[in-house]
Design a protein around this motif. Structure first.
Motif, PDB file in Angstrom:
ATOM      1  N   THR A 254       5.439  -0.484   2.902  1.00  9.17           N
ATOM      2  CA  THR A 254       5.173   0.085   1.568  1.00  9.17           C
ATOM      3  C   THR A 254       3.919   0.950   1.596  1.00  9.17           C
ATOM      4  O   THR A 254       3.996   2.166   1.715  1.00  9.17           O
ATOM      5  CB  THR A 254       5.049  -1.026   0.508  1.00  9.17           C
ATOM      6  N   GLU A 255       2.749   0.328   1.532  1.00 15.24           N
ATOM      7  CA  GLU A 255       1.508   1.081   1.386  1.00 15.24           C
ATOM      8  C   GLU A 255       1.217   2.001   2.565  1.00 15.24           C
ATOM      9  O   GLU A 255       0.837   3.163   2.382  1.00 15.24           O
ATOM     10  CB  GLU A 255       0.332   0.121   1.177  1.00 15.24           C
ATOM     11  N   ARG A 256       1.365   1.490   3.775  1.00 20.10           N
ATOM     12  CA  ARG A 256       1.021   2.323   4.930  1.00 20.10           C
ATOM     13  C   ARG A 256       1.966   3.503   5.117  1.00 20.10           C
ATOM     14  O   ARG A 256       1.509   4.632   5.309  1.00 20.10           O
ATOM     15  CB  ARG A 256       0.945   1.459   6.193  1.00 20.10           C
TER      16      ARG A 256
ATOM     17  N   ARG B 152       2.822  -4.559   3.488  1.00 17.91           N
ATOM     18  CA  ARG B 152       2.053  -3.309   3.590  1.00 17.91           C
ATOM     19  C   ARG B 152       2.627  -2.375   4.649  1.00 17.91           C
ATOM     20  O   ARG B 152       2.531  -1.156   4.534  1.00 17.91           O
ATOM     21  CB  ARG B 152       0.582  -3.617   3.911  1.00 17.91           C
TER      22      ARG B 152
END
Length: 241
Positions: free
Chosen positions: A229-231, A226
């Motif tokens: 990628t997501e953050r 994360r």
């Protein structure tokens, strides 16, 4: 993966110095699995006189060079802003590149000096927050004062700062002390993103995956991924594909 902190843009600070170096770093980043690199030249009045206006043309030229060389790396403009009154003046003039915006706050990569946390740092950050700017503190694990007392980060975390830890620190590229602090910050749940802070191929390459793998051993694979990628995607305002 998304790398939120890099010095791939040539000729603007202590990172890459030539287009050839920039392209070599970009190829290395892509081979490591990085698809988006945020170019974060130092904004350090008195040393690196960079600003949003001065940097934007360089970014467009670099992306064109990447496309011409068929290197599948997307680049975005950000900045690594040195804490100090002169930087506040640039911010007041709206001439500092931000990483993106989350929850109504613009996100800015903020750098402390390597040796200390300057007097007045909390007041500086309080001013940023009043301006709806959220600091993402760059590589705190490499700051000498924080290495000696990691708890000195607590007031900044309580104010709402985020932390960016260097992938190389997690695997020991910057020495045992910075590695120990990086691992402690991960264990404490204080790290928001992992990035490379890449400057060159020999000593500070854009190797992100090794940091993710090492972090996964501490916090688990999903949480480590994360952070790359997501953050960062949320900060940049991009959708992962």
């Amino acid at each position: 993966m998304i790398d939120l902190h890099s010095h791939l843009l040539f000729g603007v600070d202590d990172g890459a110095q030539t287009l050839e170096e920039s392209l070599a770093l970009a190829r290395h980043a892509v081979a490591d699995g990085i698809r988006v690199s945020v170019l974060t030249p130092h904004v350090h009045p008195g040393r690196y006189e960079n600003s949003r206006k001065s940097l934007l043309p360089h970014v467009g030229a670099f992306q064109s060079a990447l496309d011409a060389a068929a290197i599948p790396l997307q680049v975005r403009l950000g900045a690594e802003v040195r804490i100090g009154l002169e930087s506040l003046e640039l911010l007041a003039d709206d001439d500092v590149p931000f990483l993106g915006e989350v929850g109504g706050y613009r996100v800015m990569l903020l750098e402390f000096p390597h040796q200390t946390i300057p007097v007045g740092s909390q007041q500086f950050i309080e001013r940023l927050l009043q301006w709806k700017i959220r600091p993402l503190i760059a590589h705190p694990e490499r700051n000498k004062a924080i290495m000696a007392q990691p708890e000195r980060l607590l007031p900044f975390l309580e104010l709402g700062c985020w932390l960016q830890v260097t992938a190389g620190s997690i695997v020991g590229r910057f020495g045992d002390a910075s590695r120990a602090v990086a691992l402690q910050l991960l264990k404490n749940g204080w790290v928001h993103v992992i990035a490379t802070d890449a400057h060159n191929l020999r000593h500070r390459p854009p190797d992100l995956r090794e940091g993710v793998d090492a972090a996964a051993a501490i916090i688990g694979e999903a949480a480590a991924w994360r952070m790359v990628t997501e953050r960062p995607a949320e900060i940049l305002g991009v959708k992962l594909t």
